[in-house]
Write an enzyme that holds these catalytic residues in place. Sequence first.
Site, PDB file in Angstrom:
ATOM      1  N   ARG A  30       0.827  -1.221   0.000  1.00  0.00           N
ATOM      2  CA  ARG A  30       0.000   0.000   0.000  1.00  0.00           C
ATOM      3  C   ARG A  30       0.855   1.261   0.000  1.00  0.00           C
ATOM      4  O   ARG A  30       0.456   2.290   0.562  1.00  0.00           O
ATOM      5  CB  ARG A  30      -0.959   0.031   1.204  1.00  0.00           C
ATOM      6  N   ARG A  34      -3.407   6.366   1.116  1.00  0.00           N
ATOM      7  CA  ARG A  34      -3.993   7.484   1.839  1.00  0.00           C
ATOM      8  C   ARG A  34      -3.073   8.175   2.827  1.00  0.00           C
ATOM      9  O   ARG A  34      -3.397   9.264   3.302  1.00  0.00           O
ATOM     10  CB  ARG A  34      -5.256   7.000   2.583  1.00  0.00           C
ATOM     11  N   ARG A  43      -7.287  11.448  -5.231  1.00  0.00           N
ATOM     12  CA  ARG A  43      -8.518  10.728  -4.872  1.00  0.00           C
ATOM     13  C   ARG A  43      -9.707  11.681  -4.894  1.00  0.00           C
ATOM     14  O   ARG A  43     -10.795  11.341  -5.388  1.00  0.00           O
ATOM     15  CB  ARG A  43      -8.329  10.105  -3.479  1.00  0.00           C
ATOM     16  N   ASP A  80      -7.030  -2.691  -7.012  1.00  0.00           N
ATOM     17  CA  ASP A  80      -7.688  -3.276  -5.850  1.00  0.00           C
ATOM     18  C   ASP A  80      -7.773  -4.780  -6.054  1.00  0.00           C
ATOM     19  O   ASP A  80      -7.869  -5.257  -7.193  1.00  0.00           O
ATOM     20  CB  ASP A  80      -9.091  -2.689  -5.673  1.00  0.00           C
ATOM     21  N   TYR A 157     -14.788 -12.419   0.317  1.00  0.00           N
ATOM     22  CA  TYR A 157     -15.487 -11.154   0.079  1.00  0.00           C
ATOM     23  C   TYR A 157     -16.784 -11.381  -0.696  1.00  0.00           C
ATOM     24  O   TYR A 157     -17.817 -10.765  -0.410  1.00  0.00           O
ATOM     25  CB  TYR A 157     -14.595 -10.191  -0.698  1.00  0.00           C
TER      26      TYR A 157
END
Length: 357
Positions: A30, A34, A43, A80, A157
């Site tokens: 990652r 963020r 973003r 992703d 998921y």
Amino acid sequence: MPAKPPLKNDRLIRALLHQPTDTTPVWIMRQAGRYLPEYREIRKQAGDFLTLCKNKELACEVTLQPLRRFDLDGAILFSDILTIPDAMGLGLYFAEGEGPRFERPLRSEADIKALGVPDPADSLRYVTDAVSLIRQELDGSVPLIGFSGSPWTLSTYMVEGGSSKEYRHIKGMMYQNPAALHQLLQKLTESVTSYLNAQIEAGAQAVMIFDTWGGVLTPATYRDFSLQYMEQIVAGLKREHEGQIIPVTLFTKGGGQWLEVMADTGCNALGLDWTIDIDEARRRVGDRVALQGNLDPCVLYADPDTIRVKAQDIITRFGNHSGHVFNLGHGIHQTVNPNHLGVLVDAVHEFGFEIRK
């Protein structure tokens, strides 16, 4: 198509292939994300996360952002792990504060039978387009890593409808109707294999399979419902492209007890989380595979001196051997001070050089 330039920095590839390097290579799970203010600006410009993933120019920009700040030895595609379920038509969306969700989770055998295997050249073309653009923009500076979620993690998921703490639906299916779950896992295995091969064709120089939820399984169910499908994927991947070997890394979070059987899959490297000491991991697998890891991501909340000490400890534990890629034991947290990552990256290179003297 013009010939791609040779790698100026090939430490990462060499380490994954268990070849000598001048220092320990480092990249961060990652690393595009963020915790970086420049990422948050992009973003905001994109409007939502999925739009950012599906715009090749913006995905490329975000992939390159951490390389401008830090002396990293690899870039990882910004995307992703849930791109495949999204391409299968499950209605992926991201709820504020809840993470990824699916509008149409799989709850029956009929739901699974209705699923098709997506064509990477069609519904996942935006990913391979981004890979091609990123590779072009990198211009041989560092290698580009492609990735996918593992079949077990994707199915978790897809059946749960999002993240879970109890795994009620997926484990219920696993024990009550294992044949249906195996059918889903086989479709996902075909999908992941073709997806990663498409990334390799587009320019990915290494690939990684993220088995985020493998650690919630028992030893027997891990072998039956996760490991055997990752082994199929490894066997089905293009292991050479453009005259270069393509290293494959497997990472099961919480999977430290299964390192030996993971190494038997034919992969080149294993990712480690922070729940096992890297010297113990190396003792168990020897020189069969390279190891990637494995700093606790929360160390980056500490002061710079502590970060340096913890980085040195992992490098010292691994020792003066080939086959170590430094990384966190999972993704960097969004509230980490970016300057602390800079301290870590520089420390890894410094101590990596020292141990090879």
